[in-house]
Motif scaffolding. Sequence first.
Motif, PDB file in Angstrom:
ATOM      1  N   ILE A  43       0.856  -1.303   0.006  1.00  0.00           N
ATOM      2  CA  ILE A  43       0.039  -0.091   0.031  1.00  0.00           C
ATOM      3  C   ILE A  43       1.006   1.154  -0.008  1.00  0.00           C
ATOM      4  N   PHE A  44       1.900   1.238   0.611  1.00  0.00           N
ATOM      5  CA  PHE A  44       2.763   2.376   0.858  1.00  0.00           C
ATOM      6  C   PHE A  44       3.749   2.648  -0.267  1.00  0.00           C
ATOM      7  N   LEU A  45       4.082   1.613  -1.027  1.00  0.00           N
ATOM      8  CA  LEU A  45       4.758   1.821  -2.279  1.00  0.00           C
ATOM      9  C   LEU A  45       3.631   2.328  -3.567  1.00  0.00           C
ATOM     10  N   GLU A  46       2.520   1.925  -3.399  1.00  0.00           N
ATOM     11  CA  GLU A  46       1.538   2.069  -4.182  1.00  0.00           C
ATOM     12  C   GLU A  46       1.289   3.774  -4.154  1.00  0.00           C
ATOM     13  N   GLU A  47       0.905   4.054  -2.815  1.00  0.00           N
ATOM     14  CA  GLU A  47       0.597   5.511  -2.558  1.00  0.00           C
ATOM     15  C   GLU A  47       1.868   6.396  -2.946  1.00  0.00           C
ATOM     16  N   LYS A  48       3.053   5.972  -2.897  1.00  0.00           N
ATOM     17  CA  LYS A  48       4.179   7.003  -3.243  1.00  0.00           C
ATOM     18  C   LYS A  48       4.407   6.732  -4.608  1.00  0.00           C
ATOM     19  N   ASN A  49       3.679   5.975  -5.518  1.00  0.00           N
ATOM     20  CA  ASN A  49       3.934   5.951  -7.022  1.00  0.00           C
ATOM     21  C   ASN A  49       5.157   5.004  -7.224  1.00  0.00           C
ATOM     22  N   LEU A  50       5.499   4.137  -6.464  1.00  0.00           N
ATOM     23  CA  LEU A  50       6.895   3.642  -6.857  1.00  0.00           C
ATOM     24  C   LEU A  50       6.815   2.162  -7.349  1.00  0.00           C
ATOM     25  N   PRO A  51       6.916   1.869  -8.561  1.00  0.00           N
ATOM     26  CA  PRO A  51       6.659   0.609  -9.238  1.00  0.00           C
ATOM     27  C   PRO A  51       7.367  -0.397  -8.512  1.00  0.00           C
ATOM     28  N   TYR A  52       6.776  -1.472  -8.293  1.00  0.00           N
ATOM     29  CA  TYR A  52       7.489  -2.725  -7.551  1.00  0.00           C
ATOM     30  C   TYR A  52       7.156  -4.375  -8.164  1.00  0.00           C
ATOM     31  N   ARG A  53       8.019  -5.083  -7.854  1.00  0.00           N
ATOM     32  CA  ARG A  53       7.579  -6.381  -8.011  1.00  0.00           C
ATOM     33  C   ARG A  53       7.769  -7.221  -6.500  1.00  0.00           C
ATOM     34  N   PHE A  54       6.870  -8.059  -6.320  1.00  0.00           N
ATOM     35  CA  PHE A  54       7.169  -9.049  -4.875  1.00  0.00           C
ATOM     36  C   PHE A  54       7.615 -10.237  -5.328  1.00  0.00           C
ATOM     37  N   HIS A  55       8.669 -10.719  -4.727  1.00  0.00           N
ATOM     38  CA  HIS A  55       9.147 -12.174  -5.026  1.00  0.00           C
ATOM     39  C   HIS A  55       9.407 -12.941  -4.261  1.00  0.00           C
ATOM     40  N   HIS A  56       9.283 -14.275  -4.097  1.00  0.00           N
ATOM     41  CA  HIS A  56      10.112 -15.152  -3.316  1.00  0.00           C
ATOM     42  C   HIS A  56      11.090 -15.675  -4.057  1.00  0.00           C
ATOM     43  N   ILE A  57      12.406 -15.117  -3.728  1.00  0.00           N
ATOM     44  CA  ILE A  57      13.754 -15.645  -4.456  1.00  0.00           C
ATOM     45  C   ILE A  57      14.840 -15.830  -3.414  1.00  0.00           C
ATOM     46  N   TYR A  58      15.586 -16.946  -3.924  1.00  0.00           N
ATOM     47  CA  TYR A  58      16.730 -17.628  -3.055  1.00  0.00           C
ATOM     48  C   TYR A  58      15.907 -17.777  -1.656  1.00  0.00           C
ATOM     49  N   GLN A  59      14.664 -18.278  -1.579  1.00  0.00           N
ATOM     50  CA  GLN A  59      14.119 -18.355  -0.035  1.00  0.00           C
ATOM     51  C   GLN A  59      13.909 -17.073   0.661  1.00  0.00           C
ATOM     52  N   LYS A  60      13.883 -15.915   0.073  1.00  0.00           N
ATOM     53  CA  LYS A  60      13.576 -14.733   0.971  1.00  0.00           C
ATOM     54  C   LYS A  60      12.513 -14.007   0.153  1.00  0.00           C
ATOM     55  N   ASP A  61      11.589 -13.488   0.968  1.00  0.00           N
ATOM     56  CA  ASP A  61      10.437 -12.587   0.381  1.00  0.00           C
ATOM     57  C   ASP A  61      11.192 -11.222  -0.042  1.00  0.00           C
TER      58      ASP A  61
END
Length: 353
Positions: free
Chosen positions: A19-37
Motif C-alpha cells: 500500500i505504501f509503495l503504491e501511495e508513493k507511486n513507486l513501481p515494484y515487484r514482490f518475489h520469493h527469491i532464494y528463499q527470501k521474500d
Amino acid sequence: MIIELKNDAKPETVEGIKIFLEEKNLPYRFHHIYQKDVFTVVSETDEEVLNILGKMTGIDEIIQDKSEFPLASKSFKNEPTSFCVKNNIIGGNNINIVAGPCSIESEEQIFGIAEFLSKSGIKFIRGGAYKPRTSPYRFQGLGLDGLKLIRAAADEYGLAVVTEVLDSSLIDQTYPYADILQIGSRNMHNFHFLKLLGRIDKPVMLKRGMSAPIAEWLMAAEYILTEGNEKVILCERGIRSFDNLVRNTMDIAAIPMLKNLSHLPVWADPSHGTGRRELVAPVSMAAVAAGADGLIIEIHPDPAKALSDGAQSLYLDQFTALLSQLKVIAQAINRPIDPQISKQTKNLNLCVE
Ligand code: PEP
Ligand code: MN
C-alpha cells in the motif's frame, strides 16, 4: 532498491508495504527469491521513503545504492546457487559439460552428435536454431525445424538442451524445446528482453557481452533476477580486444572474479572465447582450474563442412581426449564433473526437480 523481509514477516506487513509503495507511486515487484521474500522497487527513492520504510516492522534489510547488482551479489546470498535441470545439478560444487555443434544443420548431424554425447556420458547438448550471424548472407539457422530436431535428438538420448533464444519475439517458440535458454553475447545489453526472460521458469544462460565490463554483465543478470527468475548462469565467452590472431580474448580472470562477487554459477565457452580449435582444450582446462562451474564446447563430426564456426569446433575424438584431461583437473581441485563422466560422483546425483 531491494526491501528484504524477515522470514517471519506477517501478511499484514507485506500488504502494508504494498500500500505504501503504491501511495508513493513507486513501481515494484514482490518475489520469493532464494528463499527470501523481497520487494524490488524500480525507481529512484528519496530520504523520506527510506525513513518510513526503516520504521516498518518485518523488514530485514533495505538494500539501496550499495551495489548495482544486489540480488546477484554474495552479500545477498553467500552460498553458491545450484538448481536441477533434467536430473543434473547445475552450480554448487558440480562441473557441467555441454557440447554440440554451433548450428543445428540436419537430422543426421544432430542425432549423430547426440548419440556420441550420450555414449561419452555427457548430459547436455548445445546447438543453435536461430543464429546471430554477423553477416546477413551467412547461414541463419534452421529456425523452428532446428528446434524440433535438437529436442527430438536430446529426448532420444536422454540429454538436456541448451539453445539460444534470439529475441523476445522468439521466447514462446523456443521455450518448449529448450531446457536452458541461452542468451547470446549480442543480447546481453537488451534489457527489455532480459526482463521478459526473468518472467519464465526455465534457467537462462547469460553470455557476456563482447565488450561488457564484469559489473555491466552482473547488472544484466540482475535484470533477470529482479523479475523473479533465480536460475541464471553466467557464461564467459571472451571479449573483443586488439589481437586479431584470436577471435576473442578469453578472460579467464573473470571466472574467479565472478565467483568472488556473485553466488551465480559461472560457465566458460572456450570455443567463442578463442575462435581456434587448437586453443579450445588448453583454455577449457584453464577455465576449470580457475573455478568454472561448467563448459560449453562446440564440436562437429566434420568441422570443415560446418555451416558455422567450423574453425573453433573440436573433432569428436579431440573432445573425447579433452574429457580425460578435464577429469584429472577436476580431481585435482576436488570437484565432481557430471556424474556419468566422473566415477567419483556416481551416487551423488541428488537432483529432485
Ligand atoms: C553461440 O554460442 O553459438 C554464439 C553465437 O555465442 P555468442 O553469443 O557468445 O557469440
Ligand atoms: Mn558458434
